[in-house]
Design an enzyme around this catalytic site. Structure first.
Site, PDB file in Angstrom:
ATOM      1  N   HIS A 148     -23.520  -5.633 -35.684  1.00 44.74           N
ATOM      2  CA  HIS A 148     -23.838  -4.558 -36.631  1.00 44.74           C
ATOM      3  C   HIS A 148     -25.314  -4.692 -37.017  1.00 44.74           C
ATOM      4  O   HIS A 148     -25.654  -5.349 -38.003  1.00 44.74           O
ATOM      5  CB  HIS A 148     -22.946  -4.620 -37.865  1.00 44.74           C
ATOM      6  CG  HIS A 148     -23.099  -3.404 -38.733  1.00 44.74           C
ATOM      7  ND1 HIS A 148     -24.114  -3.278 -39.659  1.00 44.74           N
ATOM      8  CD2 HIS A 148     -22.394  -2.245 -38.779  1.00 44.74           C
ATOM      9  CE1 HIS A 148     -24.019  -2.099 -40.256  1.00 44.74           C
ATOM     10  NE2 HIS A 148     -22.976  -1.454 -39.738  1.00 44.74           N
ATOM     11  N   MET A 168     -11.177  -7.249 -41.021  1.00 46.57           N
ATOM     12  CA  MET A 168     -10.427  -6.477 -42.015  1.00 46.57           C
ATOM     13  C   MET A 168     -10.660  -7.077 -43.395  1.00 46.57           C
ATOM     14  O   MET A 168     -10.456  -8.272 -43.607  1.00 46.57           O
ATOM     15  CB  MET A 168      -8.942  -6.514 -41.675  1.00 46.57           C
ATOM     16  CG  MET A 168      -8.043  -5.827 -42.700  1.00 46.57           C
ATOM     17  SD  MET A 168      -8.236  -4.041 -42.692  1.00 46.57           S
ATOM     18  CE  MET A 168      -6.998  -3.600 -43.923  1.00 46.57           C
ATOM     19  N   CYS A 185     -13.805   3.166 -39.979  1.00 52.09           N
ATOM     20  CA  CYS A 185     -13.521   2.180 -38.927  1.00 52.09           C
ATOM     21  C   CYS A 185     -12.319   2.574 -38.079  1.00 52.09           C
ATOM     22  O   CYS A 185     -12.327   2.385 -36.864  1.00 52.09           O
ATOM     23  CB  CYS A 185     -13.280   0.802 -39.541  1.00 52.09           C
ATOM     24  SG  CYS A 185     -14.782  -0.071 -39.997  1.00 52.09           S
ATOM     25  N   HIS A 186     -11.264   3.096 -38.722  1.00 56.67           N
ATOM     26  CA  HIS A 186     -10.013   3.358 -37.998  1.00 56.67           C
ATOM     27  C   HIS A 186      -9.902   4.787 -37.484  1.00 56.67           C
ATOM     28  O   HIS A 186      -8.998   5.077 -36.694  1.00 56.67           O
ATOM     29  CB  HIS A 186      -8.821   3.043 -38.904  1.00 56.67           C
ATOM     30  CG  HIS A 186      -8.729   1.609 -39.294  1.00 56.67           C
ATOM     31  ND1 HIS A 186      -8.317   0.619 -38.428  1.00 56.67           N
ATOM     32  CD2 HIS A 186      -9.018   0.979 -40.462  1.00 56.67           C
ATOM     33  CE1 HIS A 186      -8.339  -0.553 -39.048  1.00 56.67           C
ATOM     34  NE2 HIS A 186      -8.768  -0.365 -40.285  1.00 56.67           N
ATOM     35  N   CYS A 212     -11.221   3.702 -45.293  1.00 56.25           N
ATOM     36  CA  CYS A 212     -10.696   3.208 -44.012  1.00 56.25           C
ATOM     37  C   CYS A 212     -11.089   4.036 -42.799  1.00 56.25           C
ATOM     38  O   CYS A 212     -11.185   3.510 -41.688  1.00 56.25           O
ATOM     39  CB  CYS A 212      -9.166   3.132 -44.062  1.00 56.25           C
ATOM     40  SG  CYS A 212      -8.493   2.417 -45.574  1.00 56.25           S
ATOM     41  N   HIS A 261     -22.349   2.524 -32.261  1.00 53.57           N
ATOM     42  CA  HIS A 261     -22.479   2.600 -33.720  1.00 53.57           C
ATOM     43  C   HIS A 261     -23.960   2.721 -34.092  1.00 53.57           C
ATOM     44  O   HIS A 261     -24.605   3.690 -33.734  1.00 53.57           O
ATOM     45  CB  HIS A 261     -21.817   1.379 -34.359  1.00 53.57           C
ATOM     46  CG  HIS A 261     -21.559   1.536 -35.810  1.00 53.57           C
ATOM     47  ND1 HIS A 261     -20.697   2.481 -36.314  1.00 53.57           N
ATOM     48  CD2 HIS A 261     -22.044   0.879 -36.888  1.00 53.57           C
ATOM     49  CE1 HIS A 261     -20.661   2.411 -37.630  1.00 53.57           C
ATOM     50  NE2 HIS A 261     -21.480   1.448 -38.009  1.00 53.57           N
TER      51      HIS A 261
END
Length: 584
Positions: free
Chosen positions: A407, A125, A87-88, A84, A364
């Site tokens: 992406h 998600m 991303c978070h 996780c 990114h």
């Protein structure tokens, strides 16, 4: 939509989050695992199970906190940092994913979090519960975990970095000429994600030449300017330097630059070839310049600071993609949370000069256009692509992609039959593929504009790929929850892009692999040097069979299936020549 060998209807547009970009860094506590020695270097040695073995102290209990045992909290920390945090965020402040700090999570409540983790969302998600990735007990645990304060991970400075640094074969003891018969330019470095290794596979014979231990879940492989050295970086922030001249190729140096990372690159300018390497960390938020022959850490710089637009302080601005400029002796480093692209002049490390370009937040992945002058990087949570002129060191444009969470990987360059040179990105959150004009001199009316939008198999795409000699653009969708979609690839014929909505050919890659068990996902096409065939990873669970499928680019037919017990969770693939010369 045309398929091979039969026409199939592919459903499901639900995106899943960036699993390949989620790392295994995280909070190391006070006590090292028993298997490790007590010296600093050994204690920081990356391991696939280190996080599970080291106890992480529970935050102080507050009124209303959910009940979690220390064992549960430690297990939840391990899952969070492996699945996780990419991303978070390590501090759960969000980036590609939403922030998960207690002020937000407690407002949402346990039941909301449990459902969200179980079923996922169209915004990206993943459906951790219904996909079987997490058990019911783990879903329950992970719904309670973000209701507590985040764990405080350790800092990582020069003492820790130097303690982890190893020169296994000194430069003076390395070969003075190539000692093997490998066609290095057509060698593939293949990430074996969960094994913490890379496989070096001959692009002509499909033979595995070596399997080399690296960091966990290698994110990228990069080549030195000379083509001799292969650098990998694991998500546990371990950098590995492999000498491709040795017989067989082997690791000659390594260093751990933090506890979670994504990016590594080497100096490419004339007279600076192989001089330096640079790596960027997610935690601590920093980058380090290393000696290009030994990986000795030389200069560490923190990225903590002010967000470019809000002018407020951010404690965790992570370093995302890094590339080496072809026009200046500079590294181009993208800082995710503060929205800054750094042009790092490496000619004088004592009197370091950095040009800071305000681009956009949540930077990114990205890649160069076909000329190598312009670098295009996705600000994915903002739905934009920033264009940097690496010759003039300035922002040229911010392009709205029109899709949900671009992406691109490194993107894909080709000459469009109508709009001239373009660069492509797919999206995590929907099926769109955006083409951006990249030729300000020959096609000024199209430059830095979205000239066409294609529509692929569905959300959950991670990579697009083509080659200067190819007539196709390939788009994967490995994170789509529909097994038929995640096991297939869309191939668009470039000549057909004169149509408003060109059709694509569905390549049933997972089906061609002939894997009987599991739910294999097809990810990241990579061409051989000649551009005649494209390789796809068929990524299955670590205890199940995986494969690499080779497709003939001209006929879009199966050419070879590479299977071997050593191919455990293959994901990213990097052809030496194409990676070295930024061919994509």
């Amino acid at each position: 939509m045309i398929s091979i060998p039969t026409t199939r209807t592919l459903g499901g547009a639900l995106a899943a989050a960036l699993v390949l970009g989620l790392g295994a860094g995280g909070a190391l506590a006070q006590n090292a695992p028993k298997e490790h020695a007590s010296t600093p270097g050994a204690a920081y040695e990356p391991s696939l199970n280190t996080l599970a073995q080291i106890g992480v102290e529970l935050p102080g209990r507050k009124p209303g906190d959910p009940v979690m045992t220390p064992a549960e909290y430690n297990r939840a920390n391990t899952i969070y940092f492996e699945r996780c945090a990419g991303c978070h965020g390590v501090l759960r402040k969000g980036a590609t994913g939403k922030p998960l700090t207690p002020d937000i999570t407690r407002e949402l409540g346990y039941e909301h979090l449990k459902d969200f983790i179980t079923y996922g969302s169209p915004a990206g998600m993943p459906n951790w519960g219904t996909s079987g990735e997490l058990t019911d007990e783990e879903v329950d645990m992970m719904a309670r975990y973000p209701l507590l304060d985040p764990a405080a991970p350790p800092e990582w400075g020069m003492p820790e970095m130097r303690a982890s640094w190893k020169v296994i074969v000194p430069p003076e003891k390395r070969p003075t000429k190539k000692m093997n018969d490998i066609d290095i330019d057509n060698l593939f470095s293949v990430t074996l994600r969960d094994a913490g290794q890379v496989a070096l596979i001959d692009g002509g014979t499909y033979e595995i030449k070596a399997v080399i231990d690296t960091g966990y879940a290698v994110h990228i492989s990069r080549l030195s300017a000379s083509g001799r050295y292969l650098f990998t970086i694991g998500r546990d922030a371990k950098v590995t330097m492999i000498d491709l001249w040795m017989d067989p190729p082997a690791t000659v140096a390594e260093v751990k630059i933090g506890t979670e990372a994504r990016s590594v690159e080497t100096s490419k300018m004339k007279s600076w070839e192989d001089k330096y390497a640079i790596a960027g960390a997610y935690w601590p938020p920093q980058w380090v310049i290393m000696d290009g022959e030994t990986l000795e850490p030389l200069k560490i710089k923190s990225t903590r600071g002010m967000i470019y637009d809000e002018q407020t302080y951010h404690p965790e601005p992570r370093v995302a993609s890094i590339v080496a400029s072809h026009f200046r002796p500079e590294f181009v480093a993208n800082v995710k949370e503060t929205g800054k692209t750094l042009m790092i002049d490496y000619t004088d490390l004592k009197n370091l000069r950095i040009t800071e370009i305000e681009t956009e937040r949540f930077l990114h992945d990205g890649g160069f256009n076909s000329t190598g002058r312009y670098f295009l990087v996705a600000a994915n949570a903002r739905g934009k692509v920033a264009v940097i002129d690496t010759k003039e060191d300035k922002l040229v444009a911010l392009v709205e992609t029109g899709g949900q969470t671009p992406h691109p990987g490194r993107g894909a360059n080709f000459v469009h039959p109508v709009y001239g040179p373009v660069w492509a990105t797919s999206h995590l959150g929907d099926e769109s593929v955006t083409l951006i004009g990249t030729d300000p001199e020959g096609h000024p009316d199209n430059a830095w504009k979205v000239v066409q939008t294609l529509y692929g198999l569905g959300g959950g795409s991670l990579f697009v790929k083509t080659h200067p000699k190819s007539h196709h653009l390939y788009v994967d969708a490995p994170l789509n929850p529909d097994p038929e979609v995640s096991g297939s690839v869309a191939a668009f014929r470039i000549e057909d892009m004169t149509q408003e909505e060109p059709e694509y050919t569905v390549l049933p890659i997972a089906e061609w692999a002939g894997i009987a068990e599991g739910q294999p996902r097809v990810v990241q096409g990579e061409f051989n040097r000649e551009g005649t065939e494209i390789w796809f990873s068929v990524w299955n669970a670590s205890d199940k069979e995986s494969a690499i499928v080779v497709v003939d680019d001209k006929t879009l037919t199966l050419k070879k299936v590479i299977k071997d017990p050593r191919l455990i969770t293959p994901t990213g693939k990097f052809n030496v020549y194409n990676t070295r010369h930024d061919v994509y």
